[in-house]
Motif scaffolding. Structure first.
Motif, PDB file in Angstrom:
ATOM      1  N   GLN A 287       0.842  -1.185   0.000  1.00 10.46           N
ATOM      2  CA  GLN A 287       0.000   0.000   0.000  1.00 10.46           C
ATOM      3  C   GLN A 287       0.886   1.247   0.000  1.00 10.46           C
ATOM      4  O   GLN A 287       1.689   1.442   0.918  1.00 10.46           O
ATOM      5  CB  GLN A 287      -0.902   0.028   1.232  1.00 10.46           C
ATOM      6  N   PRO A 288       0.807   2.084  -1.016  1.00 10.83           N
ATOM      7  CA  PRO A 288       1.696   3.249  -1.081  1.00 10.83           C
ATOM      8  C   PRO A 288       1.300   4.331  -0.083  1.00 10.83           C
ATOM      9  O   PRO A 288       0.144   4.432   0.327  1.00 10.83           O
ATOM     10  CB  PRO A 288       1.507   3.741  -2.519  1.00 10.83           C
ATOM     11  N   ASP A 289       2.280   5.093   0.291  1.00 15.23           N
ATOM     12  CA  ASP A 289       2.082   6.276   1.126  1.00 15.23           C
ATOM     13  C   ASP A 289       3.097   7.297   0.647  1.00 15.23           C
ATOM     14  O   ASP A 289       4.146   7.488   1.265  1.00 15.23           O
ATOM     15  CB  ASP A 289       2.284   5.938   2.599  1.00 15.23           C
ATOM     16  N   CYS A 290       2.798   7.917  -0.475  1.00 18.42           N
ATOM     17  CA  CYS A 290       3.777   8.750  -1.179  1.00 18.42           C
ATOM     18  C   CYS A 290       3.823  10.143  -0.566  1.00 18.42           C
ATOM     19  O   CYS A 290       3.230  11.097  -1.067  1.00 18.42           O
ATOM     20  CB  CYS A 290       3.430   8.801  -2.666  1.00 18.42           C
ATOM     21  N   ARG A 291       4.566  10.256   0.533  1.00 17.12           N
ATOM     22  CA  ARG A 291       4.710  11.525   1.246  1.00 17.12           C
ATOM     23  C   ARG A 291       6.037  12.170   0.864  1.00 17.12           C
ATOM     24  O   ARG A 291       7.099  11.654   1.186  1.00 17.12           O
ATOM     25  CB  ARG A 291       4.650  11.290   2.751  1.00 17.12           C
ATOM     26  N   LEU A 292       5.963  13.290   0.193  1.00 14.38           N
ATOM     27  CA  LEU A 292       7.176  13.977  -0.251  1.00 14.38           C
ATOM     28  C   LEU A 292       7.420  15.282   0.501  1.00 14.38           C
ATOM     29  O   LEU A 292       8.544  15.777   0.524  1.00 14.38           O
ATOM     30  CB  LEU A 292       7.088  14.275  -1.754  1.00 14.38           C
ATOM     31  N   ASP A 293       6.383  15.830   1.092  1.00 19.21           N
ATOM     32  CA  ASP A 293       6.498  17.144   1.727  1.00 19.21           C
ATOM     33  C   ASP A 293       6.840  16.994   3.201  1.00 19.21           C
ATOM     34  O   ASP A 293       6.052  17.306   4.096  1.00 19.21           O
ATOM     35  CB  ASP A 293       5.181  17.906   1.559  1.00 19.21           C
ATOM     36  N   GLU A 294       8.047  16.501   3.454  1.00 16.82           N
ATOM     37  CA  GLU A 294       8.495  16.259   4.820  1.00 16.82           C
ATOM     38  C   GLU A 294       9.819  16.982   5.054  1.00 16.82           C
ATOM     39  O   GLU A 294      10.622  17.142   4.136  1.00 16.82           O
ATOM     40  CB  GLU A 294       8.702  14.758   5.055  1.00 16.82           C
ATOM     41  N   PRO A 295      10.078  17.409   6.277  1.00 18.45           N
ATOM     42  CA  PRO A 295      11.379  18.037   6.570  1.00 18.45           C
ATOM     43  C   PRO A 295      12.508  17.034   6.428  1.00 18.45           C
ATOM     44  O   PRO A 295      12.317  15.828   6.575  1.00 18.45           O
ATOM     45  CB  PRO A 295      11.234  18.509   8.011  1.00 18.45           C
ATOM     46  N   PHE A 296      13.684  17.550   6.125  1.00 21.32           N
ATOM     47  CA  PHE A 296      14.859  16.700   5.999  1.00 21.32           C
ATOM     48  C   PHE A 296      15.273  16.188   7.382  1.00 21.32           C
ATOM     49  O   PHE A 296      15.105  16.873   8.383  1.00 21.32           O
ATOM     50  CB  PHE A 296      16.026  17.472   5.377  1.00 21.32           C
ATOM     51  N   GLN A 297      15.837  14.991   7.380  1.00 19.05           N
ATOM     52  CA  GLN A 297      16.351  14.419   8.607  1.00 19.05           C
ATOM     53  C   GLN A 297      17.826  14.098   8.416  1.00 19.05           C
ATOM     54  O   GLN A 297      18.333  14.076   7.319  1.00 19.05           O
ATOM     55  CB  GLN A 297      15.558  13.164   8.982  1.00 19.05           C
ATOM     56  N   GLY A 298      18.509  13.851   9.506  1.00  8.48           N
ATOM     57  CA  GLY A 298      19.935  13.584   9.428  1.00  8.48           C
ATOM     58  C   GLY A 298      20.726  14.846   9.688  1.00  8.48           C
ATOM     59  O   GLY A 298      20.317  15.963   9.346  1.00  8.48           O
ATOM     60  N   VAL A 299      21.880  14.680  10.297  1.00 10.88           N
ATOM     61  CA  VAL A 299      22.691  15.821  10.723  1.00 10.88           C
ATOM     62  C   VAL A 299      23.079  16.700   9.546  1.00 10.88           C
ATOM     63  O   VAL A 299      22.934  17.937   9.595  1.00 10.88           O
ATOM     64  CB  VAL A 299      23.952  15.320  11.471  1.00 10.88           C
ATOM     65  N   LEU A 300      23.583  16.096   8.482  1.00 13.78           N
ATOM     66  CA  LEU A 300      24.040  16.893   7.346  1.00 13.78           C
ATOM     67  C   LEU A 300      22.909  17.745   6.791  1.00 13.78           C
ATOM     68  O   LEU A 300      23.047  18.961   6.605  1.00 13.78           O
ATOM     69  CB  LEU A 300      24.599  15.974   6.248  1.00 13.78           C
ATOM     70  N   SER A 301      21.775  17.122   6.502  1.00 17.27           N
ATOM     71  CA  SER A 301      20.678  17.828   5.853  1.00 17.27           C
ATOM     72  C   SER A 301      20.126  18.949   6.727  1.00 17.27           C
ATOM     73  O   SER A 301      19.843  20.053   6.239  1.00 17.27           O
ATOM     74  CB  SER A 301      19.564  16.842   5.502  1.00 17.27           C
ATOM     75  N   ILE A 302      19.977  18.694   8.015  1.00 15.29           N
ATOM     76  CA  ILE A 302      19.428  19.722   8.899  1.00 15.29           C
ATOM     77  C   ILE A 302      20.403  20.886   9.040  1.00 15.29           C
ATOM     78  O   ILE A 302      20.025  22.063   8.901  1.00 15.29           O
ATOM     79  CB  ILE A 302      19.105  19.118  10.279  1.00 15.29           C
ATOM     80  N   SER A 303      21.662  20.583   9.300  1.00 14.76           N
ATOM     81  CA  SER A 303      22.633  21.657   9.544  1.00 14.76           C
ATOM     82  C   SER A 303      22.924  22.462   8.286  1.00 14.76           C
ATOM     83  O   SER A 303      23.018  23.694   8.344  1.00 14.76           O
ATOM     84  CB  SER A 303      23.926  21.059  10.119  1.00 14.76           C
TER      85      SER A 303
END
Length: 617
Positions: A420-436
């Motif tokens: 069952q798909p759950d195609c969520r693209l509008d989410e904040p970035f996670q991970g140290v590199l992406s956030i910083s």
């Protein structure tokens, strides 16, 4: 890659690229635990591509990122193949790499908030050091883990390692605050903008200055005993203060910017700098990033692909302009539930085939994508509609969707009845590199890589500067209300503070790649809006700052992208030219060390001189 490459290495790369592309097309995507951990920003993918190039060159251990490895990992195959080709000699024993930390204040320019200090990681190689030799520092910048770059210090194939051997230098790998494990707070979606406020260019530069001016090191590591042999340095504690020892800072991309800025702002700490692919001109608008991709694709013989993309994108945009057809086209590309995403968020995904450009140029993914557009299985004449359908039906697109957005699951074209798909693209970035890194570009540098509208466009018209600004607000929802996140990146203030592409530090070498998108904001830029500074390979006199209109001491690699001059010469032979040119410059500059006028650095009152040395890595 293209250009003057070693024929054997290029052949091996093409063979493995082809294998990876075939796997990309025939292997169905199955979500794994690794792939549900973090949404990846464009910058994180760029760094992972750079690391993929580094690993293939230096054969250093890979990251534990299963999702990236599943799609891009040709490294083990390349290493195995090259070992089979040349197994005449055993690899040289690697030098010992020591890990250590230095305790630094969170705020260098005032009172620090709790917890007041943090531990900043660095690594040291002292095998090659000779009395009076310089300190060479390699800056890892906005890296998910500075340790991943250790190959530059350890491997004989690395230009940086060759500098250590040639000049009898001590090598240091430096991790940037708020990246890797050098963080005063846990970096995740719960990190507040108040906590992020201390991640600034000025604070990070000062970290290094404080460290360098307090750095002492026992040769042979913390457990080394003084040797009884004449002339041996083992066990001796050496003071590497920059007033007695020349420090040479090396970096590519943002670390290259830091190298130039450190020499410019702190010349009594950093004696010389190698600034590769360094976009020192801050700019909110970086839509021209994609102009360089367009030029490179055309130069490398893929002009048809750029035209196919433009035709498909025009059709996609026409469908997105009407609510009913917008839902249909998004579902056609993304699969069920994909229509819930906004036009702007959907437009981000249309850049995915191009994400590896700066690190790999026409890599396997992009070549396969272009082939899918050009040579579809249907026999209909090419049109925008036909090309858009070929794009959506290309199996690699669904893989890219889930690689870069692993929180949900997008089935892509067609229906997967088992999941069952759950195609969520509008989410904040996670991970140290992406956030910083998102914090850094949203507050100081800009670099919003929206679509380059016009005849050379490679993106949707819905991918706008406004959308990129929205991503800043999405990432840091408390930023605007708290006042710590500006309404727009303060690019003008950043250029006023650091000089942008007008900065002219002495003893600095600038390099870039002809088709590197980041060249557009470096002093080597040839964009219509740039200053078109001329370059020269004539080595300038030591400690003489050039005039803004003087020729830059620099080198541009033809048919190259981002930081290609950091490649091993066996992979990119042209990289040997700038690498040796900097070495020749050092031979002219180092004899004048100590003859400059001494200055005083303004250290904050809450510096803590504490180095914690770990074991061997």
């Amino acid at each position: 890659m293209t250009g003057d490459h070693n024929p054997l290495s290029l052949f091996l790369r093409r063979v493995v690229f082809t294998v990876v592309s075939l796997l990309l097309i025939v292997t169905p995507f199955v979500p794994t635990q690794t792939q549900v951990e973090a949404k990846r920003s464009f910058r994180e993918i760029q760094e992972l591509t750079q690391l993929e190039r580094l690993h293939s060159i230096l054969d250093t251990p890979q990251s534990n990122n299963g999702a990236i490895d599943s799609l891009l990992d040709f490294r083990s195959a390349l290493t195995t193949t090259e070992s089979a080709v040349d197994n005449r000699t055993s690899p040289p024993e690697l030098p010992t790499l020591y890990n250590a930390t230095v305790r630094l204040p969170i705020n260098h320019f005032g009172r620090s908030p709790p917890p007041y200090t943090f531990l900043n990681r660095f690594w040291v190689v002292d095998k090659y050091y000779k009395p009076g030799g310089p300190v060479f520092t390699f800056d890892t910048g906005e890296s998910d883990d500075g340790y991943l770059y250790r190959g530059y210090l350890l491997k004989n194939e690395s230009f940086f390692n060759s500098y250590l051997r040639e000049f009898g230098g001590l090598g240091i790998l430096w991790e940037h605050r708020y990246y890797g494990q050098s963080t005063p707070y846990p970096i995740d979606l719960n990190t507040t903008s108040e906590q992020m406020q201390w991640l600034t260019t000025d604070q990070a530069l000062k970290d290094f200055v404080v460290f360098a001016n307090r750095f002492k090191w026992k040769i042979g590591g913390p457990d080394a005993k003084v040797s009884g042999r004449n002339g041996s340095l083992i066990g001796q504690r050496v003071d590497f203060n920059p007033r007695r020892t020349p420090w040479i800072h090396v970096g590519g991309s943002y670390p290259g910017m830091r190298a130039a800025m450190l020499r410019d702002k702190y010349p009594d700490t950093v004696f010389a700098a190698y600034a590769s692919s360094a976009p020192v001109q801050a700019s909110v608008d970086m839509t021209f990033y994609w102009d360089q991709v367009y030029r490179g694709m055309v130069a490398y013989g893929y002009g048809n692909c750029t035209r196919d993309m433009k035709s498909a994108l025009d059709y996609i945009d026409s469908q997105l302009s009407r609510p009913t057809t917008a839902a249909q086209i998004k579902q056609y590309f993304l699969g069920r539930t994909g229509e819930k995403n906004s036009n702007e968020v959907f437009s981000d995904t249309l850049f995915y085939p191009l994400y590896n450009w700066q690190g790999s140029g026409m890599d396997a993914i992009l070549i396969r994508f272009c082939a899918a557009l050009e040579n579809g299985t249907d026999v209909r004449p090419k049109s925008g509609k036909v090309l858009a359908e070929r794009w959506a039906r290309w199996p690699g697109f669904a893989d890219l969707l889930n690689l870069y957005n692993p929180q949900g699951y997008c089935e892509g074209f067609g229906t997967n009845s088992t999941t069952q798909p759950d195609c969520r693209l509008d989410e904040p970035f996670q991970g140290v590199l992406s956030i910083s890194w998102t914090w850094q570009y949203c507050t100081e540098w800009g670099f919003y890589q929206a679509s380059n509208l016009g005849p050379r466009s490679l993106g949707s018209k819905y991918n706008t500067l406004k959308h990129w600004q929205y991503m800043c607000y999405r990432q840091f929802p408390d930023g605007l209300p708290s006042g710590y996140l500006p309404k727009e990146a303060r690019a003008a203030a950043t250029n006023a503070r650091f000089g942008g592409w007008y900065m002219r530090p002495s003893n600095t070498f600038w390099t870039g790649g002809e088709f590197d998108p980041w060249r557009t904001l470096s002093p080597l830029s040839n964009e219509p809006f740039s200053e078109h500074f001329a370059t020269t390979t004539d080595i300038p006199r030591c400690n003489e700052c050039p005039n803004k209109r003087d020729k830059l001491f620099g080198y541009l690699l033809d048919n190259a992208q981002h930081c290609y001059d950091f490649d091993s010469a066996s992979v990119t032979p042209a990289s040997a030219v700038p690498q040796r040119l900097f070495a020749q410059a050092l031979k002219q500059w180092l004899p004048c060390f100590g003859k400059r006028k001494e200055g005083e650095d303004n250290f904050s009152s809450d510096i803590i001189e504490l180095f914690e040395v770990g074991g061997k890595d």
